[in-house]
Write a protein that holds these residues in place. Structure first.
Motif, PDB file in Angstrom:
ATOM      1  N   GLY A  51      -1.204   8.841  -9.940  1.00 34.58           N
ATOM      2  CA  GLY A  51      -2.765   9.345  -9.865  1.00 34.58           C
ATOM      3  C   GLY A  51      -2.405  10.136  -7.904  1.00 34.58           C
ATOM      4  O   GLY A  51      -2.005  11.409  -7.536  1.00 34.58           O
ATOM      5  N   ALA A  52      -2.486   8.383  -7.693  1.00 37.24           N
ATOM      6  CA  ALA A  52      -2.278   8.965  -6.417  1.00 37.24           C
ATOM      7  C   ALA A  52      -0.238   9.575  -5.694  1.00 37.24           C
ATOM      8  O   ALA A  52      -0.233  10.142  -5.075  1.00 37.24           O
ATOM      9  N   VAL A  53       0.179   9.457  -6.615  1.00 37.81           N
ATOM     10  CA  VAL A  53       1.924  10.146  -6.173  1.00 37.81           C
ATOM     11  C   VAL A  53       1.740  10.829  -6.660  1.00 37.81           C
ATOM     12  O   VAL A  53       2.289  12.366  -5.998  1.00 37.81           O
ATOM     13  N   ALA A  54       1.632  11.693  -7.726  1.00 39.25           N
ATOM     14  CA  ALA A  54       0.893  13.040  -8.316  1.00 39.25           C
ATOM     15  C   ALA A  54       0.079  13.784  -6.989  1.00 39.25           C
ATOM     16  O   ALA A  54       0.281  15.219  -6.547  1.00 39.25           O
ATOM     17  N   LEU A  55      -0.968  13.122  -6.119  1.00 41.04           N
ATOM     18  CA  LEU A  55      -1.303  13.754  -4.621  1.00 41.04           C
ATOM     19  C   LEU A  55      -0.513  13.685  -3.650  1.00 41.04           C
ATOM     20  O   LEU A  55      -0.762  14.839  -3.006  1.00 41.04           O
ATOM     21  N   GLY A  56       0.006  13.398  -3.611  1.00 43.86           N
ATOM     22  CA  GLY A  56       1.147  13.701  -3.073  1.00 43.86           C
ATOM     23  C   GLY A  56       1.404  11.834  -2.140  1.00 43.86           C
ATOM     24  O   GLY A  56       1.916  12.652  -0.568  1.00 43.86           O
ATOM     25  N   ILE A  57       0.808  11.054  -1.539  1.00 41.37           N
ATOM     26  CA  ILE A  57       0.748  10.098  -0.756  1.00 41.37           C
ATOM     27  C   ILE A  57       2.350   9.427  -0.547  1.00 41.37           C
ATOM     28  O   ILE A  57       3.234  10.379  -1.110  1.00 41.37           O
ATOM     29  N   SER A  58       2.735   9.105   1.029  1.00 41.87           N
ATOM     30  CA  SER A  58       4.038   9.549   0.970  1.00 41.87           C
ATOM     31  C   SER A  58       4.802   7.985   0.984  1.00 41.87           C
ATOM     32  O   SER A  58       5.672   7.574   0.739  1.00 41.87           O
ATOM     33  N   ALA A  59       3.808   6.596   0.464  1.00 40.83           N
ATOM     34  CA  ALA A  59       4.280   5.436   0.104  1.00 40.83           C
ATOM     35  C   ALA A  59       3.053   5.039  -0.265  1.00 40.83           C
ATOM     36  O   ALA A  59       2.046   5.090   0.021  1.00 40.83           O
ATOM     37  N   VAL A  60       3.637   3.211  -0.462  1.00 36.74           N
ATOM     38  CA  VAL A  60       2.300   2.225  -1.164  1.00 36.74           C
ATOM     39  C   VAL A  60       3.538   1.135  -0.935  1.00 36.74           C
ATOM     40  O   VAL A  60       4.346   0.844  -1.246  1.00 36.74           O
ATOM     41  N   THR A  61       2.086   0.682  -0.677  1.00 33.98           N
ATOM     42  CA  THR A  61       2.534  -1.052   0.183  1.00 33.98           C
ATOM     43  C   THR A  61       1.421  -2.568  -1.595  1.00 33.98           C
ATOM     44  O   THR A  61       0.240  -1.440  -1.709  1.00 33.98           O
ATOM     45  N   VAL A  62       2.176  -3.136  -1.883  1.00 34.27           N
ATOM     46  CA  VAL A  62       2.126  -4.025  -3.495  1.00 34.27           C
ATOM     47  C   VAL A  62       2.123  -5.632  -2.553  1.00 34.27           C
ATOM     48  O   VAL A  62       3.191  -5.825  -2.856  1.00 34.27           O
ATOM     49  N   HIS A  63       0.841  -5.667  -3.114  1.00 31.75           N
ATOM     50  CA  HIS A  63       0.714  -6.930  -2.564  1.00 31.75           C
ATOM     51  C   HIS A  63       0.868  -8.143  -3.987  1.00 31.75           C
ATOM     52  O   HIS A  63      -0.588  -7.337  -5.195  1.00 31.75           O
TER      53      HIS A  63
END
Ligand SMILES: Cc1cc2nc3c(=O)[nH]c(=O)nc-3n(C[C@H](O)[C@H](O)[C@H](O)COP(=O)(O)O)c2cc1C
Length: 351
Positions: free
Chosen positions: A164-176
């Motif tokens: 959902g966040a990718v579809a909304l247009g976030i620029s990057a994701v950090t995964v712990h």
């Protein structure tokens, strides 16, 4: 090279958001003594950003010498989250990061941080509101743990939020690579980070978890395919890890470990910055946790640590610093450790 939205960074290792640590002094030390570029501020509550007062003023006064810095927010109401993100942008933060990872009990109890990994609808409402408020001016990133826990329902929620966040247009994701339920117990699951990278394709992913050396950073990038990493516990009291990463990621050999003189300069500079920000009295208290970690790089680590812990006054601390970091004295060679000794004592392991 790391590209997030319209921003480009030469170093793929980022100073992680670290509550109680990644303040202005730590960020500047990482840049001045390690060559770090992007550094994340510690997470701040949206409500605190919006409430008139000393804390708001502190958060919003980002120095001209403190860029690029990402502002990370935590909250539970989309409108409030978006308003705080807007204030951070107006204050000059270079990126906005949304925290869906904090495992602190009080935070979870208030439906913030890692709790939002169990509520895809509200989580995505927050992402949508923040993107609507600031994405035209600044890249918006998401920080997630790899799930709330290891249940199938948690896995589904994680993917619903990510997609959902990718579809909304976030620029990057950090995964712990740990779950919220896991807190810091047990190793980070790098395979889960690799799965996220495969799923999002070209969207930049930053990996996080168990990065205590440039070698580990290179391994994570090779094994998971992430575009970059965030250095968290591995950068506390060790700004030099960034220059190690730059060398190793540029295909050069590891530079020599920091000399006693370099270590002393970093600690003195850190103390001076902490004194500027907090005043000399409080700086002594704030610096305690850093000095203990700085001492880890010293060839006589346990004695140095003991003297720093036992020092009662500013003068006693300075005396310990002068004695243990005298560059004129002959010291055994400085060696790097794979894991900081206090974390080993606390039961950390990379197995
Ligand atoms: C003391 C401490 C404070 C932290 N504060 C934050 C924070 O404010 N925001 C955040 O996104 N992550 C925070 N984290 C998580 C780290 O950024 C990182 O994801 C985690 O420590 C895993 O990396 P490591 O195993 O290399 O330390 C914190 C971790 C620690 C140990």
């Amino acid at each position: 090279m790391l590209c997030i939205g319209d921003r480009t960074f030469g170093l793929r290792a980022v100073q992680a958001a670290l509550s109680g640590y990644s303040d202005r002094p730590m960020r500047l030390i990482a840049r001045r003594h390690g060559g770090a570029e992007l550094a994340m501020n510690e997470v701040v509550l949206d409500k605190i950003v919006l409430q008139k007062g000393k804390l708001r003023k502190e958060i919003l006064s980002l120095g001209a010498d403190d860029h690029p810095t990402g502002g990370q927010l935590m909250g539970s109401r989309p409108d409030q989250f978006a308003a705080a993100a807007n204030d951070l942008v107006e204050a000059g933060y270079d990126l906005i990061d949304i925290n869906f990872g904090c495992p602190v009990r009080k935070v979870l109890g208030r439906c913030r941080g890692g709790y939002l990994l169990t509520e895809p609808e509200n989580a995505l409402a927050i992402v949508r509101a923040v993107i609507g408020a600031v994405a035209a001016r600044r890249p918006v990133m998401l920080k997630m743990r790899r799930g709330y826990d290891d249940t199938a329902a948690s896995g589904r929620s994680f993917l619903a939020i990510l997609d959902g966040a990718v579809a909304l247009g976030i620029s990057a994701v950090t995964v712990h690579g740990r779950t919220v339920a896991q807190r810091y117990v047990g190793p980070a699951n790098w395979a889960a980070i690799a799965r996220v990278k495969r799923r999002v394709g070209t969207l930049p992913v930053l990996g996080s978890g168990d990065l205590f050396s440039a070698g580990a950073v290179r391994r994570m990038i090779e094994e998971t395919g992430v575009d970059g990493v965030t250095l968290a516990r591995g950068a506390i009291g060790n700004p030099f890890i960034f220059r190690d990463c730059r060398a190793v990621l540029d295909g050069r050999s590891l530079p020599p470990p920091p000399t006693i003189a370099e270590q002393r300069r970093a600690i003195e500079d850190h103390f001076a910055l902490a004194s500027e920000v907090y005043g000399p009295e409080k700086a002594g208290i704030v610096m305690r946790k850093f000095w203990i970690r700085y001492s880890d790089l010293h060839p006589c680590a346990s004695e140095v640590r003991r003297d720093f812990i036992e020092a009662r006054t500013h003068e006693e601390r300075m005396e310990a610093l002068r004695r243990w970091y005298d560059p004129e004295r002959e010291w055994p060679p400085v060696v790097r450790r794979e894991i900081p000794t206090d974390l080993i004592a606390a039961g950390a392991s990379l197995e």
